[in-house]
Design a protein around this motif. Structure first.
Motif: not given
Length: 160
Positions: A106-121
């Motif tokens: 689990s992570c914050s909304k901001e962390e989730f967006e960052k992970l999307l940008q990085e391709g982790v998600i």
């Protein structure tokens, strides 16, 4: 208790996994609560479970008796008590959860967006749709790929 596939559900997601001791205690508290849960003097056919040591799920078979505003307030009170006792957040709708391998993260909304940008998600990452409202949806639409969830309406995957 066997619950109808049309049972109404509520999902509370913790921002961290429960310890084994917390998990056992929470199940006991929730079982005690559901055993005595009433709405307008009608006993509710209710059950509780915890999945992945993180998601508290409550179900009510509304074909027996429906939950009322007051009964839902009582549920919220019990969840808030667990939240305070365990020092976790169970009401943060911006606490995002996804699967990284076999692990729920689990992570914050901001962390989730960052992970999307990085391709982790990515489109295939399993996310949790805590907006499902029926037991049948819990089994079919709760753990789903990002691309099939509500998430793309709010989060965009950025190409590298």
């Amino acid at each position: 208790m066997e619950m109808s596939e049309n049972s109404r559900i509520w999902i509370y997601q913790a921002n961290r996994p429960f310890s084994d001791e917390e998990n056992k205690h929470a199940i006991q508290v929730l079982n005690d609560f559901t055993a005595g849960w009433h709405a307008h003097e009608h006993k509710l056919a209710a059950a509780a479970e915890i999945r992945y040591n993180r998601f508290i799920i409550l179900m009510v078979d509304e074909s027996v008796a429906g939950a009322s505003g007051c009964s839902i307030d009582k549920l919220s009170k019990v969840i808030r008590e667990l939240e305070q006792e365990f020092k976790v957040n169970l009401f943060d709708r911006f606490n995002m959860a996804y699967k990284g391998g076999d692990e729920v993260i689990s992570c914050s909304k901001e962390e989730f967006e960052k992970l999307l940008q990085e391709g982790v998600i990515n489109d295939d990452t399993i996310v949790f749709n805590n907006t499902v409202q029926r037991k049948k949806e819990l089994e079919t639409s709760w753990e789903i790929p990002f691309s099939e969830s509500w998430h793309p309406r709010f989060f965009q995957i950025h190409a590298s």
